[in-house]
Design a protein around this motif. Structure first.
Motif, PDB file in Angstrom:
ATOM      1  N   ARG A  29       1.071  -1.285  -0.020  1.00  0.00           N
ATOM      2  CA  ARG A  29       0.004   0.061  -0.012  1.00  0.00           C
ATOM      3  C   ARG A  29       0.868   1.226  -0.014  1.00  0.00           C
ATOM      4  NH1 ARG A  29      -4.655  -2.392   4.065  1.00  0.00           N
ATOM      5  NH2 ARG A  29      -5.922  -3.023   2.260  1.00  0.00           N
ATOM      6  N   ALA A  32       2.465   1.517  -3.677  1.00  0.00           N
ATOM      7  CA  ALA A  32       1.507   1.152  -4.551  1.00  0.00           C
ATOM      8  C   ALA A  32       1.695   2.208  -5.917  1.00  0.00           C
ATOM      9  CB  ALA A  32       0.190   1.405  -4.508  1.00  0.00           C
ATOM     10  N   ALA A  39      -3.923   0.658  -4.802  1.00  0.00           N
ATOM     11  CA  ALA A  39      -3.582   0.428  -3.233  1.00  0.00           C
ATOM     12  C   ALA A  39      -5.206  -0.009  -2.707  1.00  0.00           C
ATOM     13  CB  ALA A  39      -3.140   1.598  -2.294  1.00  0.00           C
ATOM     14  N   ASN A  40      -6.249   0.284  -3.349  1.00  0.00           N
ATOM     15  CA  ASN A  40      -7.573  -0.325  -2.881  1.00  0.00           C
ATOM     16  C   ASN A  40      -7.990  -1.673  -3.637  1.00  0.00           C
ATOM     17  OD1 ASN A  40      -8.113   1.978  -1.345  1.00  0.00           O
ATOM     18  ND2 ASN A  40      -8.383   3.155  -3.198  1.00  0.00           N
TER      19      ASN A  40
END
Length: 53
Positions: A29, A32, A39-40
């Motif tokens: 994350r 990213a 990152a999601n």
């Protein structure tokens, strides 16, 4: 793709492998943008490495 290493018995005992994987997810994350990842949208797949008592 990220392929992490994590502690397994006897180098680490529960919950060490889970802590290691939490650290991997946090690292992905945090990086990213550099890795061209969203990152999601992080997923994980794998299988059991067995266990030892």
């Amino acid at each position: 793709m990220v392929v992490p290493n994590y502690r397994i018995t006897p180098q680490g005992y529960y919950p060490d492998p889970l802590t290691d994987m939490d650290n991997v997810v946090a690292w992905v994350r945090d990086h990213a943008d550099q890795l061209s990842y969203d990152a999601n949208k992080i997923g994980a797949v794998g299988s059991s490495v067995g266990g030892e008592t």
